[in-house]
Enzyme design. Structure first.
Site, PDB file in Angstrom:
ATOM      1  N   GLY A 227      84.494  13.260  -9.385  1.00 38.56           N
ATOM      2  CA  GLY A 227      85.170  13.375  -8.095  1.00 38.56           C
ATOM      3  C   GLY A 227      86.501  12.661  -8.149  1.00 38.56           C
ATOM      4  O   GLY A 227      87.098  12.512  -9.226  1.00 38.56           O
ATOM      5  N   SER A 228      86.949  12.187  -6.998  1.00 43.78           N
ATOM      6  CA  SER A 228      88.283  11.587  -6.932  1.00 43.78           C
ATOM      7  C   SER A 228      88.299  10.194  -7.564  1.00 43.78           C
ATOM      8  O   SER A 228      87.273   9.513  -7.632  1.00 43.78           O
ATOM      9  CB  SER A 228      88.716  11.496  -5.475  1.00 43.78           C
ATOM     10  OG  SER A 228      87.829  10.647  -4.783  1.00 43.78           O
ATOM     11  N   VAL A 231      87.159   7.318  -5.065  1.00 39.81           N
ATOM     12  CA  VAL A 231      85.714   7.130  -4.891  1.00 39.81           C
ATOM     13  C   VAL A 231      85.081   6.632  -6.197  1.00 39.81           C
ATOM     14  O   VAL A 231      84.247   5.722  -6.188  1.00 39.81           O
ATOM     15  CB  VAL A 231      85.045   8.447  -4.417  1.00 39.81           C
ATOM     16  CG1 VAL A 231      83.536   8.323  -4.421  1.00 39.81           C
ATOM     17  CG2 VAL A 231      85.539   8.813  -3.022  1.00 39.81           C
ATOM     18  N   GLU A 249      84.128  10.770 -14.099  1.00 40.39           N
ATOM     19  CA  GLU A 249      85.127  11.812 -14.377  1.00 40.39           C
ATOM     20  C   GLU A 249      85.925  11.970 -13.095  1.00 40.39           C
ATOM     21  O   GLU A 249      85.382  12.408 -12.084  1.00 40.39           O
ATOM     22  CB  GLU A 249      84.455  13.134 -14.756  1.00 40.39           C
ATOM     23  CG  GLU A 249      83.769  13.130 -16.106  1.00 40.39           C
ATOM     24  CD  GLU A 249      84.722  12.889 -17.261  1.00 40.39           C
ATOM     25  OE1 GLU A 249      85.939  13.062 -17.089  1.00 40.39           O
ATOM     26  OE2 GLU A 249      84.239  12.510 -18.333  1.00 40.39           O
ATOM     27  N   CYS A 283      89.812  20.445 -11.938  1.00 37.41           N
ATOM     28  CA  CYS A 283      90.157  19.119 -12.459  1.00 37.41           C
ATOM     29  C   CYS A 283      91.179  19.262 -13.578  1.00 37.41           C
ATOM     30  O   CYS A 283      92.008  18.390 -13.789  1.00 37.41           O
ATOM     31  CB  CYS A 283      88.918  18.398 -12.943  1.00 37.41           C
ATOM     32  SG  CYS A 283      87.820  19.459 -13.887  1.00 37.41           S
ATOM     33  N   GLU A 383      98.097  13.301  -7.613  1.00 43.30           N
ATOM     34  CA  GLU A 383      97.207  14.464  -7.590  1.00 43.30           C
ATOM     35  C   GLU A 383      97.212  15.088  -6.191  1.00 43.30           C
ATOM     36  O   GLU A 383      96.991  14.401  -5.205  1.00 43.30           O
ATOM     37  CB  GLU A 383      95.778  14.064  -7.954  1.00 43.30           C
ATOM     38  CG  GLU A 383      94.870  15.285  -8.018  1.00 43.30           C
ATOM     39  CD  GLU A 383      93.423  14.978  -8.378  1.00 43.30           C
ATOM     40  OE1 GLU A 383      92.825  14.100  -7.733  1.00 43.30           O
ATOM     41  OE2 GLU A 383      92.904  15.631  -9.297  1.00 43.30           O
TER      42      GLU A 383
HETATM   43  P1  NAD Z   1      85.281  13.118  -3.782  1.00 46.35           P
HETATM   44  O1  NAD Z   1      85.547  11.902  -4.586  1.00 46.35           O
HETATM   45  O2  NAD Z   1      85.740  13.136  -2.385  1.00 46.35           O
HETATM   46  O3  NAD Z   1      83.702  13.392  -3.712  1.00 46.35           O
HETATM   47  C1  NAD Z   1      82.907  13.517  -4.889  1.00 46.35           C
HETATM   48  C2  NAD Z   1      81.467  13.201  -4.537  1.00 46.35           C
HETATM   49  O4  NAD Z   1      81.362  11.809  -4.217  1.00 46.35           O
HETATM   50  C3  NAD Z   1      80.938  13.953  -3.301  1.00 46.35           C
HETATM   51  O5  NAD Z   1      79.596  14.302  -3.522  1.00 46.35           O
HETATM   52  C4  NAD Z   1      81.084  12.922  -2.212  1.00 46.35           C
HETATM   53  O6  NAD Z   1      80.217  13.129  -1.107  1.00 46.35           O
HETATM   54  C5  NAD Z   1      80.701  11.651  -2.970  1.00 46.35           C
HETATM   55  N1  NAD Z   1      81.169  10.403  -2.354  1.00 46.35           N
HETATM   56  C6  NAD Z   1      82.213  10.222  -1.499  1.00 46.35           C
HETATM   57  N2  NAD Z   1      82.317   8.918  -1.167  1.00 46.35           N
HETATM   58  C7  NAD Z   1      81.320   8.255  -1.826  1.00 46.35           C
HETATM   59  C8  NAD Z   1      80.913   6.897  -1.911  1.00 46.35           C
HETATM   60  N3  NAD Z   1      81.548   5.950  -1.247  1.00 46.35           N
HETATM   61  N4  NAD Z   1      79.876   6.577  -2.702  1.00 46.35           N
HETATM   62  C9  NAD Z   1      79.220   7.527  -3.414  1.00 46.35           C
HETATM   63  N5  NAD Z   1      79.548   8.835  -3.374  1.00 46.35           N
HETATM   64  C10 NAD Z   1      80.597   9.202  -2.596  1.00 46.35           C
HETATM   65  O7  NAD Z   1      85.858  14.358  -4.614  1.00 46.35           O
HETATM   66  P2  NAD Z   1      85.875  15.899  -4.218  1.00 46.35           P
HETATM   67  O8  NAD Z   1      86.877  16.093  -3.120  1.00 46.35           O
HETATM   68  O9  NAD Z   1      84.490  16.412  -4.008  1.00 46.35           O
HETATM   69  O10 NAD Z   1      86.420  16.566  -5.564  1.00 46.35           O
HETATM   70  C11 NAD Z   1      87.777  16.610  -5.897  1.00 46.35           C
HETATM   71  C12 NAD Z   1      88.128  15.520  -6.893  1.00 46.35           C
HETATM   72  O11 NAD Z   1      87.265  15.612  -8.016  1.00 46.35           O
HETATM   73  C13 NAD Z   1      89.527  15.631  -7.443  1.00 46.35           C
HETATM   74  O12 NAD Z   1      90.119  14.350  -7.484  1.00 46.35           O
HETATM   75  C14 NAD Z   1      89.316  16.155  -8.860  1.00 46.35           C
HETATM   76  O13 NAD Z   1      90.337  15.826  -9.781  1.00 46.35           O
HETATM   77  C15 NAD Z   1      88.030  15.527  -9.221  1.00 46.35           C
HETATM   78  N6  NAD Z   1      87.360  16.237 -10.288  1.00 46.35           N
HETATM   79  C16 NAD Z   1      87.392  15.704 -11.538  1.00 46.35           C
HETATM   80  C17 NAD Z   1      86.775  16.344 -12.600  1.00 46.35           C
HETATM   81  C18 NAD Z   1      86.804  15.760 -13.980  1.00 46.35           C
HETATM   82  O14 NAD Z   1      86.038  16.218 -14.815  1.00 46.35           O
HETATM   83  N7  NAD Z   1      87.615  14.780 -14.265  1.00 46.35           N
HETATM   84  C19 NAD Z   1      86.102  17.555 -12.379  1.00 46.35           C
HETATM   85  C20 NAD Z   1      86.101  18.083 -11.096  1.00 46.35           C
HETATM   86  C21 NAD Z   1      86.723  17.412 -10.054  1.00 46.35           C
END
Ligand code: NAD
Length: 493
Positions: A227-228, A231, A249, A283, A383
């Site tokens: 994710g981001s 987070v 990641e 990503c 990003e």
């Molecule tokens: P996000 O970080 O908002 O959420 C990812 C996950 O984390 C979700 O399931 C969310 O509910 C959960 N989450 C949010 N806050 C949390 C907390 N405090 N504790 C635990 N879990 C929590 O990301 P998103 O908007 O779902 O996805 C987009 C991001 O993901 C972009 O930054 C992208 O670059 C990244 N991404 C990276 C890769 C990689 O392989 N590097 C792959 C896909 C996406």
């Protein structure tokens, strides 16, 4: 009426203890996809208890048998590929050829991970003592917490959960709030493949109400997050204090370098699909192009011209080339950055929401190209995660590599050149987890390790031959068959 869906805990499909729910929507037209449990810490506690109960028998199930279940799941996914791809397009908006690719990664990963059930190789080595045997074996960590984003809602859970299960772990899985339906399909498929109750537990809900309790739960030994960066780093802090193993990641700002000897027609196509495929929400999406000054203007014109012709629409329509953004908050982020970009470069294409009757109920935004952007401009550094591309002029390969490596992120990069010496120098010097030559920044294959350096990751790699590393520990075993106490060895350490 929205279809109501449930958590899966210990093999039972149950609502959140609080009874609360949330809805998710089709980003192309706003239709409601389903109503899902808005779970909380008590549901996470129940899921962890179920995972703990199941762990004892699962750990002792022979690895090839565990792997057969993963293989069977892969077979079911293969049979249902088209239906799953269509459901994914409805749920998160990317176009059908992309959602087919996402599901295909699940199939590929199932077959690849299943093979590990008959490998899971350890190491034997001679002991320094006579009549003594020494070896190291891989053991499961225990219970893994898997937290995933919405942009690859089938592939990313596959990269994580399939090797984790083959290795003998049980899991608590929290998908993103925008893609709960794909997580439900994933879990149901494993149920149909014969996974025992409690080995994979699915809990829907928000980051704060479900994600945080998973991260903090003392029985969850390993965490795998995509994710981001914001987070991911917050999770890392909590997990670090608790001494947990974490795979992260996170974000990206991937660059394509185009040299003055490149095939510009090929580079144009690669830039367009890397930047605007999945509406810029991969990503590995390319969000900046570092172009040799001699070809910058020509490439910028070609990319902008192609961007203007991209057909936007519902991803289920085979004529659509770019779907919507996933939700209103992503649209707001894109709008914010486009406003910033207007002062940072020349706007050659896009720059606004996409209009027209067919698009007005969805989160559509025009593919947007800024040219002549400074390397340190915000649209070239931060990003955005949308269809916004910044083109930056560079004098030579050395400057391009320097600009690429100055990013806080390091997932994917690419170079277009016909000069083999430049290609090899770039392969050596680009500081990213993935490097492409004469290809866009996307298109990873499951049998190669996947992940990024610096702000993108924390050193682990998913999939490939490294797939088991985040989910296993090494146990070293010594067997003394001398029949007497070998004192010298005890004195060693
Ligand atoms: P996000 O970080 O908002 O959420 C990812 C996950 O984390 C979700 O399931 C969310 O509910 C959960 N989450 C949010 N806050 C949390 C907390 N405090 N504790 C635990 N879990 C929590 O990301 P998103 O908007 O779902 O996805 C987009 C991001 O993901 C972009 O930054 C992208 O670059 C990244 N991404 C990276 C890769 C990689 O392989 N590097 C792959 C896909 C996406």
């Amino acid at each position: 009426m929205a279809q109501p869906f449930l958590n899966s805990i210990g093999g039972q499909w149950v609502p959140a203890a609080s009874g609360r729910t949330f809805f998710n929507h089709n980003p192309a037209n706003g239709e409601v996809i389903g109503e899902f449990p808005a779970s909380g810490p008590e549901d996470v506690a129940a899921a962890v208890a179920a995972a703990e109960k199941a762990r004892r028998a699962w750990r002792l199930t022979p690895a090839p048998k565990r792997a057969e279940i993963v293989y069977r799941a892969g077979e079911i996914v293969r049979e249902r590929k088209e239906e799953l791809a269509r459901a994914m397009t409805r749920e998160m908006g990317k176009i059908l050829i992309e959602t087919r690719g996402d599901v295909q990664e699940g199939i590929d990963m199932a077959y690849l991970a299943a093979g590990e059930g008959r490998r899971l190789y350890g190491v034997t080595t001679p002991s320094e003592m006579p009549n003594k045997w020494a070896m190291s074996v891989r053991v499961p960590v225990g219970i893994v917490g898997v937290i995933t984003p919405w942009n690859f809602p089938f592939a990313i859970p596959s990269w994580k959960l399939m090797p984790a299960l083959v290795a003998g772990n049980t899991a608590v899985f929290k998908p993103a709030g925008d893609t709960p339906e794909m997580a439900r399909h994933f879990t149901k498929i494993f149920e149909a493949a014969g996974l025992p109750p409690g080995v994979l537990n699915l809990v829907f809900g928000s980051g704060s109400q479900v994600g945080t309790p998973i991260v903090a739960h003392p029985r969850v030994g390993a965490l795998s997050f995509t994710g981001s960066t914001e987070v991911g780093l917050a999770i890392n802090e909590v997990a670090g204090r608790l001494g947990k193993r974490v795979t992260l990641e996170m974000g990206g700002k991937n660059a394509i370098i185009v040299m003055d000897d490149a095939d510009l027609a090929l580079a144009t196509e690669a830039v367009v699909w890397s930047a605007f495929g999945t509406t810029g929400q991969r990503c590995t999406a390319c969000s900046r192009v570092l172009v040799h000054a001699r070809v910058h203007d020509e490439l910028a014109q070609r990319v902008a011209a192609r961007a203007k012709t991209l057909r936007l629409g519902d991803g289920l329509d085979p004529a659509t080339e770019m779907g919507p953004l996933v939700n209103a908050s992503q649209v707001a982020t894109v709008e914010k950055y486009v406003a910033i970009g207007r002062n940072e470069g020349a706007l050659l294409a896009g720059g606004g929401r996409a209009g027209g009757a067919a698009l007005e109920r969805g989160h559509f935004y025009q593919p947007t190209v800024f040219a002549d952007v400074k390397a340190d401009a915000r649209v070239a550094v931060e990003e955005i995660f949308g269809p916004v591309l910044a083109m930056v002029k560079v004098a030579d390969l050395e400057e391009a590599v320097e600009v690429n490596n100055a990013s806080e992120y390091g997932l994917s990069s690419s170079i277009f050149t016909r000069d083999v010496n430049r290609a090899f120098a770039a392969m050596r010097d680009l500081d990213t987890g993935i490097v492409y030559v004469n290809h866009g920044t996307t298109g990873a294959e499951t049998h190669l390790p996947f992940g990024g350096t610096r702000g993108t990751g924390n050193g682990h790699r998913e999939a490939g031959h490294t797939m088991l590393d985040p989910f296993t520990e090494w146990k070293s075993i010594y067997v003394d068959f001398s029949g007497h106490l070998q004192r010298a060895q005890i004195d060693n350490n």
